[in-house]
Design a protein around this motif. Structure first.
Motif, PDB file in Angstrom:
ATOM      1  N   MET A  84      -6.185 -10.133  -4.775  1.00  0.00           N
ATOM      2  CA  MET A  84      -6.562  -9.865  -6.173  1.00  0.00           C
ATOM      3  C   MET A  84      -5.462 -10.298  -7.123  1.00  0.00           C
ATOM      4  O   MET A  84      -4.327 -10.524  -6.715  1.00  0.00           O
ATOM      5  CB  MET A  84      -6.739  -8.349  -6.366  1.00  0.00           C
ATOM      6  N   GLY A 142      -1.912  -9.683  -5.370  1.00  0.00           N
ATOM      7  CA  GLY A 142      -1.677  -8.694  -4.325  1.00  0.00           C
ATOM      8  C   GLY A 142      -2.864  -8.597  -3.392  1.00  0.00           C
ATOM      9  O   GLY A 142      -3.986  -8.946  -3.762  1.00  0.00           O
ATOM     10  N   GLY A 143      -2.606  -8.119  -2.211  1.00  0.00           N
ATOM     11  CA  GLY A 143      -3.643  -7.957  -1.195  1.00  0.00           C
ATOM     12  C   GLY A 143      -2.945  -7.759   0.131  1.00  0.00           C
ATOM     13  O   GLY A 143      -2.041  -8.528   0.477  1.00  0.00           O
ATOM     14  N   ALA A 144      -3.338  -6.717   0.831  1.00  0.00           N
ATOM     15  CA  ALA A 144      -2.614  -6.356   2.047  1.00  0.00           C
ATOM     16  C   ALA A 144      -2.590  -7.516   3.058  1.00  0.00           C
ATOM     17  O   ALA A 144      -1.546  -7.819   3.642  1.00  0.00           O
ATOM     18  CB  ALA A 144      -3.245  -5.120   2.670  1.00  0.00           C
ATOM     19  N   ASN A 166      -0.448 -10.311   1.957  1.00  0.00           N
ATOM     20  CA  ASN A 166       0.955  -9.907   2.083  1.00  0.00           C
ATOM     21  C   ASN A 166       1.444 -10.162   3.511  1.00  0.00           C
ATOM     22  O   ASN A 166       2.552 -10.657   3.724  1.00  0.00           O
ATOM     23  CB  ASN A 166       1.140  -8.416   1.774  1.00  0.00           C
ATOM     24  N   MET A 193      -6.044  -5.473  -9.728  1.00  0.00           N
ATOM     25  CA  MET A 193      -5.392  -4.223  -9.373  1.00  0.00           C
ATOM     26  C   MET A 193      -4.292  -3.974 -10.401  1.00  0.00           C
ATOM     27  O   MET A 193      -3.570  -4.894 -10.770  1.00  0.00           O
ATOM     28  CB  MET A 193      -4.818  -4.442  -7.973  1.00  0.00           C
ATOM     29  N   TYR A 236      -7.855   0.173  -9.169  1.00  0.00           N
ATOM     30  CA  TYR A 236      -8.587  -1.013  -8.700  1.00  0.00           C
ATOM     31  C   TYR A 236      -9.722  -1.389  -9.633  1.00  0.00           C
ATOM     32  O   TYR A 236     -10.446  -0.519 -10.115  1.00  0.00           O
ATOM     33  CB  TYR A 236      -9.220  -0.740  -7.334  1.00  0.00           C
ATOM     34  N   ARG A 256     -12.214  -3.816  -8.513  1.00  0.00           N
ATOM     35  CA  ARG A 256     -12.608  -4.758  -7.460  1.00  0.00           C
ATOM     36  C   ARG A 256     -14.042  -4.602  -7.000  1.00  0.00           C
ATOM     37  O   ARG A 256     -14.521  -5.451  -6.253  1.00  0.00           O
ATOM     38  CB  ARG A 256     -11.626  -4.675  -6.288  1.00  0.00           C
ATOM     39  N   ILE A 297      -9.283  -2.251   4.976  1.00  0.00           N
ATOM     40  CA  ILE A 297      -9.694  -2.427   3.582  1.00  0.00           C
ATOM     41  C   ILE A 297     -11.019  -3.182   3.531  1.00  0.00           C
ATOM     42  O   ILE A 297     -11.876  -2.869   2.697  1.00  0.00           O
ATOM     43  CB  ILE A 297      -8.598  -3.153   2.765  1.00  0.00           C
ATOM     44  N   ARG A 330      -7.760   3.249   2.476  1.00  0.00           N
ATOM     45  CA  ARG A 330      -7.625   3.315   1.016  1.00  0.00           C
ATOM     46  C   ARG A 330      -8.591   4.375   0.501  1.00  0.00           C
ATOM     47  O   ARG A 330      -9.785   4.116   0.347  1.00  0.00           O
ATOM     48  CB  ARG A 330      -7.938   1.948   0.382  1.00  0.00           C
ATOM     49  N   VAL A 380       5.228   0.114  -2.097  1.00  0.00           N
ATOM     50  CA  VAL A 380       4.003  -0.665  -1.888  1.00  0.00           C
ATOM     51  C   VAL A 380       4.363  -2.009  -1.258  1.00  0.00           C
ATOM     52  O   VAL A 380       5.246  -2.708  -1.728  1.00  0.00           O
ATOM     53  CB  VAL A 380       3.228  -0.887  -3.211  1.00  0.00           C
ATOM     54  N   GLY A 381       3.672  -2.320  -0.173  1.00  0.00           N
ATOM     55  CA  GLY A 381       3.944  -3.568   0.523  1.00  0.00           C
ATOM     56  C   GLY A 381       4.858  -3.395   1.728  1.00  0.00           C
ATOM     57  O   GLY A 381       4.964  -4.296   2.565  1.00  0.00           O
ATOM     58  N   ASP A 387       2.956  -3.690   4.930  1.00  0.00           N
ATOM     59  CA  ASP A 387       2.570  -5.070   5.228  1.00  0.00           C
ATOM     60  C   ASP A 387       3.770  -5.862   5.744  1.00  0.00           C
ATOM     61  O   ASP A 387       3.642  -6.700   6.639  1.00  0.00           O
ATOM     62  CB  ASP A 387       2.001  -5.749   3.977  1.00  0.00           C
ATOM     63  N   ASP A 392       4.828  -6.254  -4.577  1.00  0.00           N
ATOM     64  CA  ASP A 392       4.140  -5.996  -3.309  1.00  0.00           C
ATOM     65  C   ASP A 392       4.589  -6.937  -2.193  1.00  0.00           C
ATOM     66  O   ASP A 392       4.469  -6.613  -1.021  1.00  0.00           O
ATOM     67  CB  ASP A 392       2.627  -6.186  -3.486  1.00  0.00           C
TER      68      ASP A 392
HETATM   69  O1  KDG Z   1      -0.388  -2.826   1.238  1.00  0.00           O
HETATM   70  C1  KDG Z   1      -0.202  -3.225  -0.088  1.00  0.00           C
HETATM   71  C2  KDG Z   1      -1.550  -3.343  -0.671  1.00  0.00           C
HETATM   72  O2  KDG Z   1      -2.060  -2.085  -0.873  1.00  0.00           O
HETATM   73  C3  KDG Z   1      -1.654  -4.018  -1.952  1.00  0.00           C
HETATM   74  O3  KDG Z   1      -0.887  -5.182  -2.034  1.00  0.00           O
HETATM   75  C4  KDG Z   1      -3.073  -4.215  -2.398  1.00  0.00           C
HETATM   76  O4  KDG Z   1      -4.631  -4.784  -0.737  1.00  0.00           O
HETATM   77  C5  KDG Z   1      -4.228  -3.963  -1.483  1.00  0.00           C
HETATM   78  C6  KDG Z   1      -4.930  -2.674  -1.514  1.00  0.00           C
HETATM   79  O5  KDG Z   1      -6.107  -2.679  -1.197  1.00  0.00           O
HETATM   80  O6  KDG Z   1      -4.379  -1.647  -1.852  1.00  0.00           O
END
Ligand code: KDG
Length: 341
Positions: A11, A33-35, A38, A89, A103, A105, A134, A167, A281-282, A285, A321
């Motif tokens: 995102m 960002g996005g797990a 990452n 996000m 979010y 999304r 996720i 989440r 955060v991150g 990952d 992140d």
């Molecule tokens: O793990 C970090 C993520 O939480 C972040 O970068 C965004 O993918 C994400 C999420 O759904 O929270």
């Protein structure tokens, strides 16, 4: 060809540049960002040729995602959706160092991912597929896409890595539990926080080793429980490389590590590297990406865990992140104040 494929939603990320409620904050810094991406960045920086797969809007934020990931030398396999925007996000920085994530999304392109978006050959040709909880949280389409990717991987002999990544802002514990259990059972390598492990197992059990053993009973041959400031615990089937320092000559395990070989499984514990947490955060990952990179590099389980804990700690010390995800030089650098020569 990529050795690793990470599938999920990436995102646009707007992060407040100052502390305060978003009701008042005036400026936000734009990034992505996005797990799963990452983890892709973590893998790429640690030398693993990696692809990221997902669905993006045909919009400027989608372009931003493609540019950032491409700049990280990741092969981007994205379907561009003309009918939905790329998700967003927002990160709010609250007093006391607390970070709150908002979010935007639902109905975004990433939530419209479907199995036919998945490039089967890409996955079958890779050594590793990484997905997270996720995707099923985003809806039936992304959930089915992740399940399809896992099925393709299993059929082809591609190792399946799953990070539970619950989440709670996306779905309830009651919905998530059974779905995450199904995903977890399909993994070869499974990552979970201790709370996540309890959710997947539907238990109140507190002991990380028991959680790991119960998760392994679902199918994975390696289970890693992330314990945050405590460190991490890994349980793995002995068939592979023996753990470092666990040769037939015996001897005490290295300091701080429990080494308990019974019933064909080994359990290892690695304490966290103490750091001043700026933005956690991150970190999860970073941990997973580093662990998987070491696995692909053929490192022994104890070394995988040590690198993972180090990478997770480094990530906590900087905002962002993924920007601070370490490369090999960062991992080799001694801890302590930065000295410019
Ligand atoms: O793990 C970090 C993520 O939480 C972040 O970068 C965004 O993918 C994400 C999420 O759904 O929270």
């Amino acid at each position: 060809t990529p050795r690793a494929v990470c599938l999920g939603e990436t995102m646009g990320l707007l992060a407040a540049t100052s502390v305060g409620r978003l009701a008042h904050v005036g400026e936000m810094a734009l990034g992505i960002g996005g797990a799963e991406s990452n983890v892709a960045i973590a893998l790429s920086r640690l030398g693993v040729p990696t692809a990221w797969a997902g669905r993006l809007g045909a919009d400027a934020i989608g372009d931003r995602v493609v540019r950032e990931l491409t700049a990280e030398r990741i092969a981007v396999h994205a379907v561009r959706d003309p009918d939905a925007p790329t998700g967003l996000m927002l990160k709010e920085r609250l007093p006391g160092g607390r970070i709150k994530v908002w979010y935007y999304r639902s109905h975004a392109a990433g939530s419209r991912l479907v199995p036919s978006d998945v490039d089967d050959e890409l996955i079958a040709g890779a050594e590793l597929l990484h997905v997270t909880g996720i995707s099923p949280a985003l809806g039936p389409g992304p959930g089915a896409a992740a399940a399809h990717a896992v099925a393709v991987a299993r059929e082809a002999g591609t190792t399946v890595s799953v990070d539970v990544n619950h989440r709670s802002a996306l779905w309830s514990d009651a919905e998530a539990g059974p779905a995450l259990r199904t995903l977890a059972a399909s993994a070869d390598v499974l990552y979970a926080g201790d709370d996540e492990a309890r959710l997947v197992l539907g238990t109140t059990e507190a002991d990380p080793e028991t959680l790991a053993r119960e998760l392994a009973a679902l199918g994975p041959s390696e289970v890693v429980i992330k314990l945050g400031a405590q460190g991490a615990l890994a349980l793995f089937r002995d068939a592979g490389t023996p753990p470092e320092g666990a040769g037939s000559a015996g001897g005490d395990p290295p300091d701080g590590r429990a080494d308990d070989r019974t019933d064909g499984w080994t359990v290892l514990f690695e304490p966290a590297v103490p750091v001043e947490v700026v933005d956690p955060v991150g970190a999860g990952d970073a941990f997973v990406g580093a662990h998987l990179a070491e696995r692909l590099a053929g490192r022994a389980p104890a070394e995988r865990l040590r690198t993972a804990v180090t990478a997770g700690a480094l990530m906590c010390t900087v905002p962002g992140d993924w920007e601070a995800l370490p490369d090999r030089a960062d991992l080799a650098a001694p801890a302590g104040p930065d000295v410019t020569r």
